[in-house]
Design a protein around this motif. Structure first.
Motif, PDB file in Angstrom:
ATOM      1  N   ILE A   1       0.849  -1.194   0.000  1.00  0.00           N
ATOM      2  CA  ILE A   1       0.000   0.000   0.000  1.00  0.00           C
ATOM      3  C   ILE A   1       0.883   1.242   0.000  1.00  0.00           C
ATOM      4  N   TRP A   2       0.650   2.122  -0.951  1.00  0.00           N
ATOM      5  CA  TRP A   2       1.412   3.359  -1.043  1.00  0.00           C
ATOM      6  C   TRP A   2       0.927   4.330   0.027  1.00  0.00           C
ATOM      7  N   GLY A   3       1.831   4.747   0.892  1.00  0.00           N
ATOM      8  CA  GLY A   3       1.476   5.672   1.953  1.00  0.00           C
ATOM      9  C   GLY A   3       2.646   6.585   2.270  1.00  0.00           C
ATOM     10  N   SER A   4       2.511   7.357   3.352  1.00  0.00           N
ATOM     11  CA  SER A   4       3.505   8.375   3.677  1.00  0.00           C
ATOM     12  C   SER A   4       4.867   7.761   3.994  1.00  0.00           C
ATOM     13  N   GLN A   5       4.890   6.612   4.674  1.00  0.00           N
ATOM     14  CA  GLN A   5       6.184   6.008   5.003  1.00  0.00           C
ATOM     15  C   GLN A   5       6.905   5.546   3.734  1.00  0.00           C
ATOM     16  N   THR A   6       6.194   4.843   2.845  1.00  0.00           N
ATOM     17  CA  THR A   6       6.818   4.358   1.618  1.00  0.00           C
ATOM     18  C   THR A   6       7.291   5.518   0.754  1.00  0.00           C
ATOM     19  N   SER A   7       6.485   6.570   0.676  1.00  0.00           N
ATOM     20  CA  SER A   7       6.887   7.748  -0.091  1.00  0.00           C
ATOM     21  C   SER A   7       8.139   8.385   0.501  1.00  0.00           C
ATOM     22  N   SER A   8       8.160   8.518   1.833  1.00  0.00           N
ATOM     23  CA  SER A   8       9.306   9.137   2.497  1.00  0.00           C
ATOM     24  C   SER A   8      10.566   8.290   2.344  1.00  0.00           C
ATOM     25  N   HIS A   9      10.450   6.988   2.574  1.00  0.00           N
ATOM     26  CA  HIS A   9      11.632   6.126   2.511  1.00  0.00           C
ATOM     27  C   HIS A   9      12.175   6.014   1.087  1.00  0.00           C
ATOM     28  N   SER A  10      11.306   5.903   0.103  1.00  0.00           N
ATOM     29  CA  SER A  10      11.795   5.824  -1.275  1.00  0.00           C
ATOM     30  C   SER A  10      12.434   7.134  -1.708  1.00  0.00           C
ATOM     31  N   THR A  11      11.953   8.259  -1.188  1.00  0.00           N
ATOM     32  CA  THR A  11      12.567   9.553  -1.484  1.00  0.00           C
ATOM     33  C   THR A  11      13.946   9.653  -0.839  1.00  0.00           C
ATOM     34  N   ARG A  12      14.085   9.104   0.354  1.00  0.00           N
ATOM     35  CA  ARG A  12      15.400   9.059   1.000  1.00  0.00           C
ATOM     36  C   ARG A  12      16.386   8.247   0.163  1.00  0.00           C
ATOM     37  N   VAL A  13      15.916   7.172  -0.425  1.00  0.00           N
ATOM     38  CA  VAL A  13      16.774   6.379  -1.314  1.00  0.00           C
ATOM     39  C   VAL A  13      17.204   7.208  -2.522  1.00  0.00           C
ATOM     40  N   LEU A  14      16.271   7.919  -3.111  1.00  0.00           N
ATOM     41  CA  LEU A  14      16.614   8.769  -4.255  1.00  0.00           C
ATOM     42  C   LEU A  14      17.684   9.789  -3.887  1.00  0.00           C
ATOM     43  N   ARG A  15      17.567  10.401  -2.717  1.00  0.00           N
ATOM     44  CA  ARG A  15      18.562  11.389  -2.302  1.00  0.00           C
ATOM     45  C   ARG A  15      19.928  10.725  -2.136  1.00  0.00           C
ATOM     46  N   ALA A  16      19.947   9.532  -1.544  1.00  0.00           N
ATOM     47  CA  ALA A  16      21.214   8.804  -1.403  1.00  0.00           C
ATOM     48  C   ALA A  16      21.810   8.481  -2.761  1.00  0.00           C
ATOM     49  N   ALA A  17      20.942   8.267  -3.754  1.00  0.00           N
ATOM     50  CA  ALA A  17      21.388   7.948  -5.114  1.00  0.00           C
ATOM     51  C   ALA A  17      21.753   9.184  -5.924  1.00  0.00           C
ATOM     52  N   GLY A  18      21.609  10.364  -5.321  1.00  0.00           N
ATOM     53  CA  GLY A  18      22.018  11.588  -5.989  1.00  0.00           C
ATOM     54  C   GLY A  18      20.917  12.330  -6.714  1.00  0.00           C
TER      55      GLY A  18
END
Length: 274
Positions: A225-242
């Motif tokens: 289920i797409w929710g605030s935690q999944t959105s936040s954590h996947s965005t953190r991954v994107l930032r780590a990836a540059g």
């Protein structure tokens, strides 16, 4: 094997050739709605036989024998691109994939839409030389413990990321028990191009959550289920990836998420902690 939308149910070498026997898909399961009433001749166009994918020979998971299977040529081309991508984003010290194991592609004997059309493939293992680098056999490796489990699971989700980069429909062991022995991939939605993200797709959301948890080490809940935690954590991954702005809801960022998850999962590239 999947229907054209999972919501309806709850780069370096060249593919060479294959025809699928009647029982070849028997262990792989169904996992998607059937294309009812479509006869073999009406259901698909040209099916071409290939003996491999991007230079790697294909092997039948059931008996370990080299196998040739049938594909729609455009789907075969996408599999070529996918395995070339897998080769390019695994460690440079590894040779290219030499064997791709699975349960086959085209069949007229079980009319799931993807496989009946020669546009679905069920992946179980990848070898470089004689070394197994990936196994989708969750039914076998789920009993592992410690570092063996962590490595096998991390490479599983890294390979899932390589498939999600190229294909809209990718079904893993999280989707249902029919996929405990393989990853199903098809291009019924994504066609000849790369994938894009749909937050309403349980299979894609499961993948994002599993990558965040098992590849990137975040405490992400896996519920599809797409929710605030999944959105936040996947965005953190994107930032780590540059990737400095935005979320994975655009195609370019979705592809960046998958490429980075693959490279991190295989230890090809180091990233800061998300």
């Amino acid at each position: 094997m999947a229907t054209h939308d999972d919501r309806a149910t709850t780069s370096r070498r060249t593919i060479l050739g294959g025809a699928l026997g009647a029982g070849a898909l028997g262990l792989a399961g169904t996992g998607g709605a059937l294309l009812a009433g479509a006869g073999p001749a009406a259901a698909h166009g040209t099916i071409t036989t290939y003996s491999g994918i991007n230079g790697a020979r294909t092997v039948y998971e059931v008996n370990g024998a080299l196998a040739s299977w049938g594909y729609r040529p455009s789907f075969h081309d996408r599999l070529d691109s996918w395995l070339a991508f897998w080769n390019a984003n695994t460690p440079s010290s590894w040779p290219d994939a030499s064997r791709v194991w699975g349960y086959g592609a085209h069949t007229d004997h079980r009319v799931t839409e993807a496989h009946n059309n020669g546009r679905g493939f069920d992946l179980s293992r990848i070898y470089t030389g004689s070394t197994r680098r990936f196994t989708a056999r969750y039914d076998q490796w789920r009993t592992l413990t410690g570092s063996d489990l962590a490595l096998t699971r991390r490479r599983y989700w890294a390979t899932s990321a390589s498939a999600h980069h190229h294909f809209r429909n990718v079904l893993t062991y999280l989707y249902n028990s029919a996929h405990h022995n393989h990853i199903h991939i098809d291009n019924l939605v994504s066609g000849t191009g790369n994938s894009s993200f749909d937050s309403g797709s349980s299979a894609q959301v499961q993948h994002v959550q599993a990558c965040c948890r098992y590849v990137w080490g975040l405490p992400t809940t896996i519920d599809g289920i797409w929710g605030s935690q999944t959105s936040s954590h996947s965005t953190r991954v994107l930032r780590a990836a540059g990737v400095t702005t935005g979320t994975i809801t655009t195609q370019s960022r979705w592809l960046a998420f998958n490429r980075a998850s693959m490279r991190k999962g295989y230890g090809t590239q180091s990233y800061p902690a998300p």
